[in-house]
Design a protein around this motif. Structure first.
Motif, PDB file in Angstrom:
ATOM      1  N   GLN A 203      60.685  90.778  12.130  1.00 19.61           N
ATOM      2  CA  GLN A 203      60.820  92.477  13.006  1.00 19.61           C
ATOM      3  C   GLN A 203      60.707  91.953  14.809  1.00 19.61           C
ATOM      4  N   SER A 204      59.661  90.934  15.361  1.00 22.29           N
ATOM      5  CA  SER A 204      60.149  90.719  17.023  1.00 22.29           C
ATOM      6  C   SER A 204      60.584  89.985  16.902  1.00 22.29           C
ATOM      7  N   ASP A 205      61.599  89.876  16.145  1.00 26.55           N
ATOM      8  CA  ASP A 205      62.859  88.842  17.449  1.00 26.55           C
ATOM      9  C   ASP A 205      63.577  89.814  17.373  1.00 26.55           C
ATOM     10  N   VAL A 206      64.147  91.149  16.930  1.00 20.95           N
ATOM     11  CA  VAL A 206      65.133  92.149  17.057  1.00 20.95           C
ATOM     12  C   VAL A 206      64.026  92.936  18.440  1.00 20.95           C
ATOM     13  N   VAL A 207      62.528  93.102  18.489  1.00 21.07           N
ATOM     14  CA  VAL A 207      62.204  93.828  19.756  1.00 21.07           C
ATOM     15  C   VAL A 207      62.233  92.935  20.779  1.00 21.07           C
ATOM     16  N   ASP A 208      62.318  91.989  20.551  1.00 20.05           N
ATOM     17  CA  ASP A 208      62.355  90.763  21.754  1.00 20.05           C
ATOM     18  C   ASP A 208      63.424  91.298  22.070  1.00 20.05           C
ATOM     19  N   ALA A 209      65.299  90.657  21.770  1.00 22.49           N
ATOM     20  CA  ALA A 209      66.445  91.215  22.169  1.00 22.49           C
ATOM     21  C   ALA A 209      66.717  92.212  22.519  1.00 22.49           C
ATOM     22  N   VAL A 210      65.998  93.694  22.208  1.00 22.60           N
ATOM     23  CA  VAL A 210      65.912  94.578  22.604  1.00 22.60           C
ATOM     24  C   VAL A 210      65.179  94.661  23.856  1.00 22.60           C
ATOM     25  N   LEU A 211      64.498  94.656  24.472  1.00 23.06           N
ATOM     26  CA  LEU A 211      63.491  94.287  25.002  1.00 23.06           C
ATOM     27  C   LEU A 211      63.954  93.383  26.489  1.00 23.06           C
ATOM     28  N   TYR A 212      65.021  91.920  25.526  1.00 24.47           N
ATOM     29  CA  TYR A 212      65.794  91.531  26.479  1.00 24.47           C
ATOM     30  C   TYR A 212      66.655  92.525  27.428  1.00 24.47           C
ATOM     31  N   LEU A 213      67.502  93.689  26.495  1.00 27.34           N
ATOM     32  CA  LEU A 213      68.865  93.899  26.975  1.00 27.34           C
ATOM     33  C   LEU A 213      68.136  95.245  28.068  1.00 27.34           C
ATOM     34  N   GLU A 214      67.208  94.853  27.483  1.00 25.78           N
ATOM     35  CA  GLU A 214      66.483  96.240  28.236  1.00 25.78           C
ATOM     36  C   GLU A 214      65.955  96.059  29.393  1.00 25.78           C
ATOM     37  N   ASN A 215      65.292  94.500  30.302  1.00 26.47           N
ATOM     38  CA  ASN A 215      65.426  94.249  31.389  1.00 26.47           C
ATOM     39  C   ASN A 215      66.170  93.273  31.976  1.00 26.47           C
ATOM     40  N   ALA A 216      67.753  93.426  31.150  1.00 27.18           N
ATOM     41  CA  ALA A 216      69.069  93.067  32.290  1.00 27.18           C
ATOM     42  C   ALA A 216      69.753  93.872  32.524  1.00 27.18           C
TER      43      ALA A 216
END
Length: 234
Positions: A203-216
């Motif tokens: 589940q943390s892999d999905v969270v990391d992806a969302v945070l990446y997109l939010e900060n790009a």
């Protein structure tokens, strides 16, 4: 060239958007003469005139118009850096809104990587998008999970184009098989073998992806596959 400060760029953008020093000064909560001096100092530091101004009107010069998008981008990047730092320190939560449904235990699932505040107000996607643009929310999952892959791609790209001029980005995360209560422990080995990387997603892999997109801030219309290489084939 003298060092340019972010504060000066903020002043420049405010005057460029208002085209009125008085209104810009009110917006920035500073005195009008001080704002005028800061703009003159910035023009001197940059070596170009940013505004044509007289007693009746203010307008951007060609140089000012050319530098305005870059100035906005620098301010947005600086704000993104601040938000990222606050989230890394645990001081600033991700404000999440939703359109249809979110897991009831989302905050608990994401607590290891981010502090999430889920807004209780369920609203249509266009309303939630406006709240993102106004700064009231950080993220809004707004496309139904039941879309086909083609539908997801089409919806994401259409939303990205529709809202781009309003400063709203539309991206999607397309996960592979993630470890959740949906998949009993005894199925994990078989499911892991379906992924080229040899494991199921966390589940943390999905969270990391969302945070990446939010900060790009320059990424929009992107479908980010969090699937261990499944979308690339075997």
């Amino acid at each position: 060239m003298t060092r340019v400060e972010l504060r000066q760029l903020r002043y420049f953008v405010a005057v460029a958007e208002e085209l009125n020093f008085g209104r810009a000064a009110e917006r920035l909560l500073i005195a009008g003469p001080s704002l005028s001096q800061q703009i003159k100092a910035l023009e001197r530091d940059l070596g170009v005139r940013l505004f044509d101004r007289d007693r009746r009107s203010v307008s951007l010069t060609s140089a000012g118009a050319d530098l305005l998008p870059m100035s906005r981008a620098l301010l947005e990047q600086a704000e993104g850096l601040r938000r990222r730092a606050r989230r890394l320190s645990g001081a600033d939560p991700v404000r999440l809104g939703y359109v249809t449904w979110l897991p009831a235990d989302l905050a608990a699932r994401t607590s290891a990587v981010a502090r999430v505040d889920v807004d209780a107000w369920v609203a249509p996607s266009h309303t939630q998008a406006a709240r993102v643009a106004d700064g009231g929310l950080d993220l809004v999952p707004s496309v139904l999970a039941s879309l086909t892959k083609g539908g997801l791609q089409s919806a994401t790209k259409s939303l990205a184009i529709e809202y781009a001029t309003r400063g709203i980005r539309a991206n999607a995360v397309s996960p592979g098989t993630i470890k959740t209560p949906m998949h009993p422990q005894e199925t994990h080995a078989a499911l892991a073998a379906l992924h080229p990387v040899g494991r199921m997603g966390e589940q943390s892999d999905v969270v990391d992806a969302v945070l990446y997109l939010e900060n790009a801030p320059f990424v929009t219309g992107e479908i980010l596959h969090v699937d261990g290489g499944m979308s690339a084939g075997h």
